[in-house]
Design a protein around this motif. Structure first.
Motif, PDB file in Angstrom:
ATOM      1  N   TYR A 100     -35.029  51.994 -26.222  1.00 47.02           N
ATOM      2  CA  TYR A 100     -35.891  51.963 -25.041  1.00 47.02           C
ATOM      3  C   TYR A 100     -36.565  53.293 -24.726  1.00 47.02           C
ATOM      4  O   TYR A 100     -37.283  53.405 -23.734  1.00 47.02           O
ATOM      5  CB  TYR A 100     -35.062  51.513 -23.829  1.00 47.02           C
ATOM      6  CG  TYR A 100     -34.561  50.091 -23.926  1.00 47.02           C
ATOM      7  CD1 TYR A 100     -35.253  49.046 -23.348  1.00 47.02           C
ATOM      8  CD2 TYR A 100     -33.385  49.804 -24.626  1.00 47.02           C
ATOM      9  CE1 TYR A 100     -34.801  47.734 -23.443  1.00 47.02           C
ATOM     10  CE2 TYR A 100     -32.916  48.504 -24.735  1.00 47.02           C
ATOM     11  CZ  TYR A 100     -33.626  47.465 -24.137  1.00 47.02           C
ATOM     12  OH  TYR A 100     -33.184  46.181 -24.239  1.00 47.02           O
ATOM     13  N   GLU A 101     -36.340  54.295 -25.530  1.00 41.10           N
ATOM     14  CA  GLU A 101     -36.897  55.599 -25.217  1.00 41.10           C
ATOM     15  C   GLU A 101     -38.431  55.573 -25.249  1.00 41.10           C
ATOM     16  O   GLU A 101     -39.044  54.899 -26.081  1.00 41.10           O
ATOM     17  CB  GLU A 101     -36.413  56.658 -26.208  1.00 41.10           C
ATOM     18  CG  GLU A 101     -34.919  56.936 -26.147  1.00 41.10           C
ATOM     19  CD  GLU A 101     -34.131  56.044 -27.092  1.00 41.10           C
ATOM     20  OE1 GLU A 101     -32.932  56.306 -27.280  1.00 41.10           O
ATOM     21  OE2 GLU A 101     -34.732  55.086 -27.655  1.00 41.10           O
ATOM     22  N   THR A 102     -39.034  56.354 -24.353  1.00 43.23           N
ATOM     23  CA  THR A 102     -40.481  56.545 -24.400  1.00 43.23           C
ATOM     24  C   THR A 102     -40.791  57.617 -25.447  1.00 43.23           C
ATOM     25  O   THR A 102     -39.898  58.363 -25.880  1.00 43.23           O
ATOM     26  CB  THR A 102     -41.028  57.002 -23.047  1.00 43.23           C
ATOM     27  OG1 THR A 102     -40.482  58.306 -22.746  1.00 43.23           O
ATOM     28  CG2 THR A 102     -40.659  56.017 -21.946  1.00 43.23           C
ATOM     29  N   GLU A 103     -42.046  57.718 -25.810  1.00 48.19           N
ATOM     30  CA  GLU A 103     -42.437  58.736 -26.786  1.00 48.19           C
ATOM     31  C   GLU A 103     -42.166  60.133 -26.234  1.00 48.19           C
ATOM     32  O   GLU A 103     -41.751  61.032 -26.974  1.00 48.19           O
ATOM     33  CB  GLU A 103     -43.918  58.579 -27.150  1.00 48.19           C
ATOM     34  CG  GLU A 103     -44.378  59.527 -28.256  1.00 48.19           C
ATOM     35  CD  GLU A 103     -43.527  59.436 -29.521  1.00 48.19           C
ATOM     36  OE1 GLU A 103     -43.134  60.504 -30.045  1.00 48.19           O
ATOM     37  OE2 GLU A 103     -43.234  58.312 -29.973  1.00 48.19           O
ATOM     38  N   GLU A 104     -42.365  60.307 -24.936  1.00 49.45           N
ATOM     39  CA  GLU A 104     -42.107  61.617 -24.326  1.00 49.45           C
ATOM     40  C   GLU A 104     -40.620  61.972 -24.405  1.00 49.45           C
ATOM     41  O   GLU A 104     -40.262  63.126 -24.716  1.00 49.45           O
ATOM     42  CB  GLU A 104     -42.561  61.624 -22.863  1.00 49.45           C
ATOM     43  CG  GLU A 104     -44.073  61.536 -22.657  1.00 49.45           C
ATOM     44  CD  GLU A 104     -44.617  60.126 -22.875  1.00 49.45           C
ATOM     45  OE1 GLU A 104     -43.805  59.161 -22.933  1.00 49.45           O
ATOM     46  OE2 GLU A 104     -45.843  59.992 -22.997  1.00 49.45           O
ATOM     47  N   GLU A 105     -39.759  61.004 -24.154  1.00 46.88           N
ATOM     48  CA  GLU A 105     -38.316  61.248 -24.227  1.00 46.88           C
ATOM     49  C   GLU A 105     -37.890  61.574 -25.655  1.00 46.88           C
ATOM     50  O   GLU A 105     -37.052  62.462 -25.888  1.00 46.88           O
ATOM     51  CB  GLU A 105     -37.554  60.023 -23.711  1.00 46.88           C
ATOM     52  CG  GLU A 105     -37.678  59.825 -22.208  1.00 46.88           C
ATOM     53  CD  GLU A 105     -37.136  58.482 -21.741  1.00 46.88           C
ATOM     54  OE1 GLU A 105     -36.877  58.349 -20.531  1.00 46.88           O
ATOM     55  OE2 GLU A 105     -36.994  57.568 -22.588  1.00 46.88           O
ATOM     56  N   ARG A 142     -38.969  48.490 -18.741  1.00 45.69           N
ATOM     57  CA  ARG A 142     -39.029  48.986 -20.121  1.00 45.69           C
ATOM     58  C   ARG A 142     -38.892  47.825 -21.106  1.00 45.69           C
ATOM     59  O   ARG A 142     -38.087  46.920 -20.890  1.00 45.69           O
ATOM     60  CB  ARG A 142     -37.924  50.000 -20.377  1.00 45.69           C
ATOM     61  CG  ARG A 142     -38.059  51.257 -19.544  1.00 45.69           C
ATOM     62  CD  ARG A 142     -37.427  52.432 -20.258  1.00 45.69           C
ATOM     63  NE  ARG A 142     -37.382  53.626 -19.428  1.00 45.69           N
ATOM     64  CZ  ARG A 142     -37.126  54.840 -19.888  1.00 45.69           C
ATOM     65  NH1 ARG A 142     -36.874  55.006 -21.188  1.00 45.69           N
ATOM     66  NH2 ARG A 142     -37.108  55.882 -19.089  1.00 45.69           N
ATOM     67  N   HIS A 145     -38.460  48.840 -28.363  1.00 44.33           N
ATOM     68  CA  HIS A 145     -38.912  48.768 -29.751  1.00 44.33           C
ATOM     69  C   HIS A 145     -37.650  48.558 -30.577  1.00 44.33           C
ATOM     70  O   HIS A 145     -36.529  48.803 -30.104  1.00 44.33           O
ATOM     71  CB  HIS A 145     -39.663  50.036 -30.164  1.00 44.33           C
ATOM     72  CG  HIS A 145     -38.942  51.319 -29.886  1.00 44.33           C
ATOM     73  ND1 HIS A 145     -39.062  52.013 -28.701  1.00 44.33           N
ATOM     74  CD2 HIS A 145     -38.071  52.036 -30.647  1.00 44.33           C
ATOM     75  CE1 HIS A 145     -38.316  53.103 -28.737  1.00 44.33           C
ATOM     76  NE2 HIS A 145     -37.695  53.150 -29.907  1.00 44.33           N
ATOM     77  N   GLU A 180     -43.036  48.055 -29.079  1.00 42.93           N
ATOM     78  CA  GLU A 180     -42.739  47.525 -27.750  1.00 42.93           C
ATOM     79  C   GLU A 180     -43.520  46.256 -27.431  1.00 42.93           C
ATOM     80  O   GLU A 180     -43.043  45.373 -26.714  1.00 42.93           O
ATOM     81  CB  GLU A 180     -43.036  48.571 -26.665  1.00 42.93           C
ATOM     82  CG  GLU A 180     -42.066  49.739 -26.623  1.00 42.93           C
ATOM     83  CD  GLU A 180     -42.457  50.848 -27.596  1.00 42.93           C
ATOM     84  OE1 GLU A 180     -43.325  50.599 -28.483  1.00 42.93           O
ATOM     85  OE2 GLU A 180     -41.906  51.961 -27.484  1.00 42.93           O
TER      86      GLU A 180
END
Length: 449
Positions: A100-105, A142, A145, A180
């Motif tokens: 579930y991480e975002t690209e920023e994370e 969220r 992916h 996602e």
């Protein structure tokens, strides 16, 4: 492995093909052609935001121009249920997990690992999530992916180009196979298609070597046997710059519009960066016979556009009339084989033949110097009567030379200027029968003909 090889070229219809893409396409198509196999053109078009029908049509046109007509054409966008099934199979095995991480994370974590001296790979934090954690994240809006869980082992294969190869998948991030939004990445779709289409050999650029270790793990997780792999070196410009779709001047469309010969493009794209000599080939069968993956260098292959222009001319100089007849007709060029054999050695591009056809067919304003008028008039009087054959020029010169007392340039140059209007060109021996007696007579007299 099947004795009937199946190979594929899988471009993304997100731009125009360049010569680097042609290198990969030709290796696959010509190997299949030589070995009596199947060549598949497979559009990697699941990226609906960037893939266009216009680019797909352009790829088909480029492949046709190269002369490597596919035995099958496939579109990944029409095979989504196949990928759905593969995803469910991998999920059931526990090999595909939601993250579930975002690209920023993810970027923050990569930077943190680099600062700690660790490789910037995914830390598999998603595998530690509980059902409650996942429910909470999804309640926040969220969407996951999906990553493929690598074995973390040494994956080895015998590469057709590079020999024994190995990739330690423990040094790699678990690859994302499903975005996602539910769309699929090429890493998954390529594997599923290769399995279901019976692809036996995958020949592609060396930038895919690491990806091969990942794909072999996915292939085996899906219960299949990996194909043979070959990773050729990549084309670069003389400056050392790599090729990309943004270099429009090296797109196959641009080269075609510039008048480069498809056979010359094919020969240079295939033979550059190998231990084989780059030279004109009579046809694609001759080029296919020369392919030897073991002779491909490990160093980058320098593609020189200037060399391509020279190779185009050299290719034309050897092409038989049958290979160009239709294209000459489309240019409005007549004269048949006799004309082609007369002019091909003087061509830099095929359209140049139209220039010489206008010289033959006329009307042409002859170039006659004042000091040569009497000589040309006397030469006109000695023109043999028709009908003319291939030896008429020799018979004419046998009469003109002693009568005029001229020889060498003083003899031939005024005749060439009068008959063709040009300082140089194809042999007059071959052109004169095509020009014909009436036009030759008029031009020698200084009259348009």
């Amino acid at each position: 492995m099947s004795t009937h090889p199946v190979l594929r070229f899988a471009p993304s219809p997100t731009g125009l093909l360049h010569v680097g893409n042609a290198r990969t396409a030709l290796y696959n198509a010509l190997y299949a052609r030589r070995e009596g196999g199947t060549f598949i053109l497979r559009y990697d078009d699941t990226d609906t935001a960037r893939s266009t029908e216009a680019f797909a049509d352009a790829i088909a046109e480029d492949v046709e121009w190269l002369g490597i007509r596919p035995d099958r054409v496939e579109h990944q966008s029409r095979r989504l249920p196949r990928y759905d099934a593969a995803v469910e199979q991998l999920k059931a095995q526990g090999r595909l997990y939601p993250a579930y991480e975002t690209e920023e994370e993810l970027e923050t974590r990569r930077l943190s690992r680099r600062r700690r001296g660790l490789p910037p790979i995914y830390d598999r934090a998603a595998l530690k999530l509980t059902e409650a954690d996942r429910a909470r994240l999804e309640a926040e809006g969220r969407r996951p992916h999906w990553r493929f869980r690598l074995d973390g082992r040494q994956v080895v294969w015998t590469d057709m180009v590079r020999g024994e190869q190995g990739v330690d998948t423990a040094t790699l991030s678990d690859p994302v196979l499903v975005r996602e939004d539910g769309s699929y990445l090429y890493t998954l779709t390529s594997v599923v298609d290769d399995i279901e289409m019976g692809v036996t050999h995958v020949v592609r650029g060396e930038d895919h070597v690491t990806n091969t270790g990942v794909q072999i793990e996915i292939i085996e997780a899906l219960g299949a046997t990996p194909p043979a792999f070959g990773h050729h070196n990549l084309l670069i410009l003389p400056s050392g710059e790599g090729l990309s779709k943004r270099l429009g001047h090296l797109s196959l469309r641009a080269l075609r519009e510039a008048g480069e010969e498809a056979l010359a493009v094919a020969s240079l794209a295939v033979l550059t960066g190998t231990s084989l000599a780059v030279e004109p080939v009579a046809d694609l069968d001759a080029l296919a016979a020369r392919i030897d993956f073991a002779k491909i260098s490990r160093a980058p292959a320098r593609f020189d556009p200037a060399e391509l222009s020279a190779l185009t001319a050299a290719t034309l100089h050897h092409l038989p009339f049958a290979a160009v007849a239709d294209r000459l007709a489309a240019l409005g060029v007549g004269g048949g084989e006799a004309f082609w054999l007369a002019v091909r050695g003087n061509l830099a591009r095929l359209p140049d033949a139209a220039v010489w056809w206008r010289v033959v067919e006329g009307p042409l304003a002859p170039v006659v110097a004042a000091e040569d008028r009497e000589f040309l008039a006397d030469a006109a009087a000695l023109l043999p009567e028709e009908s003319w054959d291939g030896e008429v020029y020799a018979r004419w010169m046998a009469a003109v030379k002693p009568a005029s007392g001229r020889s060498g340039r003083a003899l031939f140059h005024p005749l060439r200027l009068a008959l063709t209007g040009a300082e140089s060109g194809p042999e007059l021996k071959a052109l004169l029968p095509l020009i014909g007696r009436a036009r030759a007579l008029a031009r020698l007299r200084g009259e348009p003909g």
